[in-house]
Design a protein around this motif. Structure first.
Motif, PDB file in Angstrom:
ATOM      1  N   LEU A 333     -38.856  26.554  11.745  1.00  0.00           N
ATOM      2  CA  LEU A 333     -37.717  26.846  11.577  1.00  0.00           C
ATOM      3  C   LEU A 333     -37.584  26.995   9.872  1.00  0.00           C
ATOM      4  N   PHE A 334     -36.876  28.028   9.639  1.00  0.00           N
ATOM      5  CA  PHE A 334     -36.720  28.614   8.126  1.00  0.00           C
ATOM      6  C   PHE A 334     -35.454  28.028   7.470  1.00  0.00           C
ATOM      7  N   PRO A 335     -35.382  27.928   5.982  1.00  0.00           N
ATOM      8  CA  PRO A 335     -34.333  27.452   5.566  1.00  0.00           C
ATOM      9  C   PRO A 335     -33.286  28.697   5.286  1.00  0.00           C
ATOM     10  N   THR A 336     -32.425  28.907   6.474  1.00  0.00           N
ATOM     11  CA  THR A 336     -31.521  30.054   6.713  1.00  0.00           C
ATOM     12  C   THR A 336     -30.143  29.395   7.025  1.00  0.00           C
ATOM     13  N   ALA A 337     -29.098  30.492   7.076  1.00  0.00           N
ATOM     14  CA  ALA A 337     -27.655  29.845   7.454  1.00  0.00           C
ATOM     15  C   ALA A 337     -27.701  29.944   8.944  1.00  0.00           C
ATOM     16  N   GLN A 338     -28.505  30.904   9.355  1.00  0.00           N
ATOM     17  CA  GLN A 338     -28.579  31.264  10.864  1.00  0.00           C
ATOM     18  C   GLN A 338     -29.082  29.747  11.515  1.00  0.00           C
ATOM     19  N   VAL A 339     -30.241  29.252  11.087  1.00  0.00           N
ATOM     20  CA  VAL A 339     -30.759  28.118  11.576  1.00  0.00           C
ATOM     21  C   VAL A 339     -29.917  26.569  11.337  1.00  0.00           C
ATOM     22  N   ALA A 340     -29.212  26.616  10.247  1.00  0.00           N
ATOM     23  CA  ALA A 340     -28.526  25.594   9.743  1.00  0.00           C
ATOM     24  C   ALA A 340     -27.163  25.579  10.845  1.00  0.00           C
ATOM     25  N   HIS A 341     -26.593  26.808  10.920  1.00  0.00           N
ATOM     26  CA  HIS A 341     -25.427  27.064  12.035  1.00  0.00           C
ATOM     27  C   HIS A 341     -25.787  26.486  13.243  1.00  0.00           C
ATOM     28  N   GLN A 342     -26.790  26.874  13.857  1.00  0.00           N
ATOM     29  CA  GLN A 342     -27.117  26.742  15.316  1.00  0.00           C
ATOM     30  C   GLN A 342     -27.574  25.241  15.326  1.00  0.00           C
ATOM     31  N   GLU A 343     -28.242  24.371  14.261  1.00  0.00           N
ATOM     32  CA  GLU A 343     -28.336  23.291  14.439  1.00  0.00           C
ATOM     33  C   GLU A 343     -27.190  22.399  14.520  1.00  0.00           C
ATOM     34  N   GLY A 344     -26.277  22.591  13.763  1.00  0.00           N
ATOM     35  CA  GLY A 344     -24.831  22.042  13.631  1.00  0.00           C
ATOM     36  C   GLY A 344     -24.318  22.012  14.875  1.00  0.00           C
ATOM     37  N   ASP A 345     -24.305  23.276  15.710  1.00  0.00           N
ATOM     38  CA  ASP A 345     -23.597  23.413  16.829  1.00  0.00           C
ATOM     39  C   ASP A 345     -24.282  22.509  17.978  1.00  0.00           C
ATOM     40  N   TYR A 346     -25.628  22.698  17.677  1.00  0.00           N
ATOM     41  CA  TYR A 346     -26.401  21.719  18.981  1.00  0.00           C
ATOM     42  C   TYR A 346     -25.966  20.318  18.894  1.00  0.00           C
ATOM     43  N   LEU A 347     -26.063  19.877  17.368  1.00  0.00           N
ATOM     44  CA  LEU A 347     -25.884  18.476  16.921  1.00  0.00           C
ATOM     45  C   LEU A 347     -24.385  17.892  17.762  1.00  0.00           C
ATOM     46  N   THR A 349     -23.099  18.876  20.526  1.00  0.00           N
ATOM     47  CA  THR A 349     -23.335  18.822  22.016  1.00  0.00           C
ATOM     48  C   THR A 349     -24.201  17.392  22.456  1.00  0.00           C
ATOM     49  N   VAL A 350     -24.985  17.060  21.335  1.00  0.00           N
ATOM     50  CA  VAL A 350     -25.572  15.835  21.424  1.00  0.00           C
ATOM     51  C   VAL A 350     -24.797  14.518  21.222  1.00  0.00           C
ATOM     52  N   PHE A 351     -23.801  14.807  20.215  1.00  0.00           N
ATOM     53  CA  PHE A 351     -22.774  13.534  19.852  1.00  0.00           C
ATOM     54  C   PHE A 351     -21.892  13.685  21.071  1.00  0.00           C
ATOM     55  N   LEU A 383     -27.763  11.462  31.460  1.00  0.00           N
ATOM     56  CA  LEU A 383     -27.346  11.988  30.392  1.00  0.00           C
ATOM     57  C   LEU A 383     -28.377  11.953  29.079  1.00  0.00           C
ATOM     58  N   TYR A 384     -29.183  11.075  29.005  1.00  0.00           N
ATOM     59  CA  TYR A 384     -30.310  11.260  27.938  1.00  0.00           C
ATOM     60  C   TYR A 384     -31.322  12.034  28.306  1.00  0.00           C
ATOM     61  N   LYS A 385     -31.668  12.438  29.551  1.00  0.00           N
ATOM     62  CA  LYS A 385     -32.282  13.754  30.005  1.00  0.00           C
ATOM     63  C   LYS A 385     -31.598  14.821  29.631  1.00  0.00           C
ATOM     64  N   LYS A 386     -30.336  14.869  29.742  1.00  0.00           N
ATOM     65  CA  LYS A 386     -29.341  16.206  29.355  1.00  0.00           C
ATOM     66  C   LYS A 386     -29.573  16.516  28.175  1.00  0.00           C
ATOM     67  N   ILE A 387     -30.087  15.566  27.131  1.00  0.00           N
ATOM     68  CA  ILE A 387     -30.043  15.929  25.782  1.00  0.00           C
ATOM     69  C   ILE A 387     -31.319  16.819  25.462  1.00  0.00           C
ATOM     70  N   ASP A 388     -30.873  18.204  25.727  1.00  0.00           N
ATOM     71  CA  ASP A 388     -32.159  19.177  25.503  1.00  0.00           C
ATOM     72  C   ASP A 388     -32.752  19.169  23.979  1.00  0.00           C
ATOM     73  N   LYS A 389     -33.949  19.541  23.972  1.00  0.00           N
ATOM     74  CA  LYS A 389     -34.462  19.895  22.852  1.00  0.00           C
ATOM     75  C   LYS A 389     -33.662  21.279  22.151  1.00  0.00           C
ATOM     76  N   PHE A 390     -33.739  21.018  20.691  1.00  0.00           N
ATOM     77  CA  PHE A 390     -33.295  22.334  20.052  1.00  0.00           C
ATOM     78  C   PHE A 390     -33.808  23.580  20.320  1.00  0.00           C
ATOM     79  N   HIS A 391     -33.156  24.626  20.731  1.00  0.00           N
ATOM     80  CA  HIS A 391     -33.802  25.765  20.796  1.00  0.00           C
ATOM     81  C   HIS A 391     -33.260  26.866  19.799  1.00  0.00           C
ATOM     82  N   TYR A 392     -34.026  27.356  18.839  1.00  0.00           N
ATOM     83  CA  TYR A 392     -33.616  28.140  17.939  1.00  0.00           C
ATOM     84  C   TYR A 392     -33.392  29.741  18.569  1.00  0.00           C
ATOM     85  N   HIS A 393     -32.324  30.434  18.399  1.00  0.00           N
ATOM     86  CA  HIS A 393     -32.326  31.884  18.731  1.00  0.00           C
ATOM     87  C   HIS A 393     -32.174  32.565  17.361  1.00  0.00           C
TER      88      HIS A 393
END
Ligand code: FAD
Ligand code: NAD
Length: 461
Positions: A333-347, A349-351, A383-393
């Motif tokens: 995962l590289f330091p880009t806006a694209q990555v940061a944005h998807q990580e924020g969205d993913y988190l 869903t985790v919360f 629910l714990y199992k439903k916390i998927d791994k983060f997949h970057y697109h």
């Protein structure tokens, strides 16, 4: 926000550090009615960084690419607290974060959290090269863009006072960008446009004397792109008069000169400069480094940032501290806006899942029915199992290369497109307009582009 829900269960507190791509994407997607949400950032606005290189020369105005945190927070489901402050240190054991206000007086306090999201981004790296901190401008924040603008304008005006054959005039008109990554290349392209399209009208003679150089340690600029797009860009830059000093690594900087080693000949070159813009990538911020040190080198062993797992949990503080964006490190995962944005969205869903788990756990505390407790525990496990791994697109990369041309290496809806030129520039424009965070930003950026097209850039300070 009340400290408890109607059923009496505790409302947990999420403290989010930062107001950049990662943190704001999380805030926008988070159901804020499920938590006490506190955002801490010294910057009370979100900055749309992809258009930052356009701002020092006035292609786009600074106000057009920022959006206040409070205006974003106001659109959330429930109240969000914002503190304009720097996080100085995190205590992962006590689950507190020590913050200090921004401004003339220092007010400090500790905030307790159940969950902490570290999204503090990164700072420009200097590799401890002597003189860089003192004499260069960076291009990371609004204040950097203002600083560059001021230096460029002042250098030009000072040069105008000197005779044409004065070497000092040539130095003042030498604008050097160190680092041929996308930040450096896009800024050099914008500067060339400004000189050719606008300054040439006001100061025709001086505009011809201005020399723009990119000093890059590797054999190519824009190395994240395929070779044919790199060649296209380098060709355009060279034809446009940008001096590409490739395989040249800067070793030292003083008040007037850059000293760089040519990697082929091993000889040292001196490059006089009037304005120096330093864009050689990222380094971790002090608050992130401090956290890494506390967790120890066995768990935190990357120089690039906070080591996280595939669920964005900070290694060594799993379950309570998360890290996203440029401050975090995960292989691939590289330091880009694209990555940061998807990580924020993913988190977000985790919360959402963690909130459901907390509610079921609370229900179990107040019932005696063993079957009901068992059934709730099964739901909790699911629910714990439903916390998927983060997949970057990865959607690909875009860069502006000047003269109303851009390069693109993108995949949209399964279709790949690699291209360069004026049509790609239109695609670049529509993509970035689409990505602007608010309608207000979209409108202002579109107006700025129209203004430049019809009446040119503003060359006042
Ligand atoms: P940031 O967006 O940098 O946000 C960090 C936040 O943390 C800021 O609000 C900051 O004020 C805050 N903060 C800092 N210190 C503290 C502290 N101690 N406590 C609390 N808060 C703190 N990427 C792309 O994908 N496409 C592009 O076109 C692109 N263009 C770019 C152009 C430029 C000029 C630059 C510099 C970067 C560009 N990037 C681009 C990279 C992209 O901007 C970053 O990857 C992205 O901003 C990372 O998001 P982040 O949330 O981690 O950090
Ligand atoms: P970068 O790390 O991408 O590039 C830095 C460049 O500086 C490298 O090419 C490196 O070889 C060079 N360098 C390092 N030390 C040097 C030295 N001493 N002398 C000469 N050259 C030296 O940095 P960046 O351009 O600031 O980008 C940072 C991040 O932001 C990257 O992940 C990038 O992808 C992202 N970004 C993306 C875009 C875009 O997609 N259009 C735009 C800007 C930034």
């Amino acid at each position: 926000q009340s400290a408890t829900f109607e059923n009496g269960s505790k409302r947990k507190t999420i403290v989010i550090l930062g107001s950049g791509w990662g943190s704001i994407s999380l805030l926008k997607s988070l159901d804020t009615s499920q938590y006490n949400v506190i955002v801490v950032s010294p910057r009370n606005y979100f900055l749309f960084t992809p258009l930052l290189p356009s701002t020092p020369v006035g292609t786009v105005e600074l106000k057009s690419i920022i959006e206040p945190v409070r205006s974003i927070a106001r659109r959330s489901a429930s109240e969000v607290t914002y503190f304009e402050a720097d996080a100085l240190a995190v205590d992962p054991t006590k689950k507190t974060v020590h913050i200090k206000s921004v401004g003339e007086k220092d007010y400090e306090t500790d905030l307790s959290f159940d969950y902490l999201v570290v999204g503090v981004g990164a700072q420009p790296t200097t590799f401890n090269i002597p003189g860089v901190d003192k004499y260069s401008s960076f291009l990371k924040e609004i204040s950097d863009a203002q600083d560059i603008r001021l230096k460029v304008m002042n250098s030009i005006e000072q040069a105008a006072l000197l005779e044409q054959d004065d070497p000092e005039r040539a130095r003042l008109l030498s604008f050097v960008v160190v680092g041929g990554g996308p930040t450096g290349a896009e800024f050099a392209a914008e500067l060339r446009d400004y000189v050719d399209q606008d300054l040439s009208k006001w100061m025709p003679s001086i505009s011809k004397e201005i020399k723009i150089s990119i000093v890059e340690a590797t054999p190519h600029i824009l190395s994240m792109f395929p070779q044919n797009l790199i060649d296209y860009s380098q060709d355009l830059f060279t034809k446009g008069g940008i001096d590409l000093r490739l395989k040249t690594a800067v070793k030292k900087v003083d008040e007037t000169t850059i000293y760089a080693e040519n990697r082929d000949t091993k000889e040292m070159e001196s490059i006089p400069y009037g304005v120096l813009v330093w864009a050689t990538g990222n380094a971790p911020r002090p608050v992130a480094k401090n956290l890494m040190e506390q967790l120890g080198p066995e768990k935190q062993n990357s120089r690039r940032g906070l080591v996280i797992n595939d669920k964005m949990e900070l290694v060594g503080a799993e379950g309570s501290i998360y890290a996203i964006g440029d401050c975090a490190f995960y292989p691939g995962l590289f330091p880009t806006a694209q990555v940061a944005h998807q990580e924020g969205d993913y988190l977000a869903t985790v919360f959402e899942k963690l909130h459901k788990i907390d509610q079921l756990k609370f229900a179990n505390e107040s019932i005696n029915d063993a079957n009901k407790i068992k059934s709730n525990n099964t739901k909790i496990d699911k629910l714990y199992k439903k916390i998927d791994k983060f997949h970057y697109h990865h959607y690909g990369s875009l860069a502006y290369i000047g003269n109303e041309q851009a390069i693109a290496d993108v995949t949209v809806n399964g279709y790949s497109f690699k291209g360069a030129g004026a049509m790609t520039f239109l695609f670049w424009k529509s993509a970035y307009l689409g990505m602007c965070i608010s309608l207000r930003n979209k409108f202002l950026v579109a107006m700025d582009w129209c203004k430049v097209y019809f009446i040119g850039r503003d060359s006042s300070i």
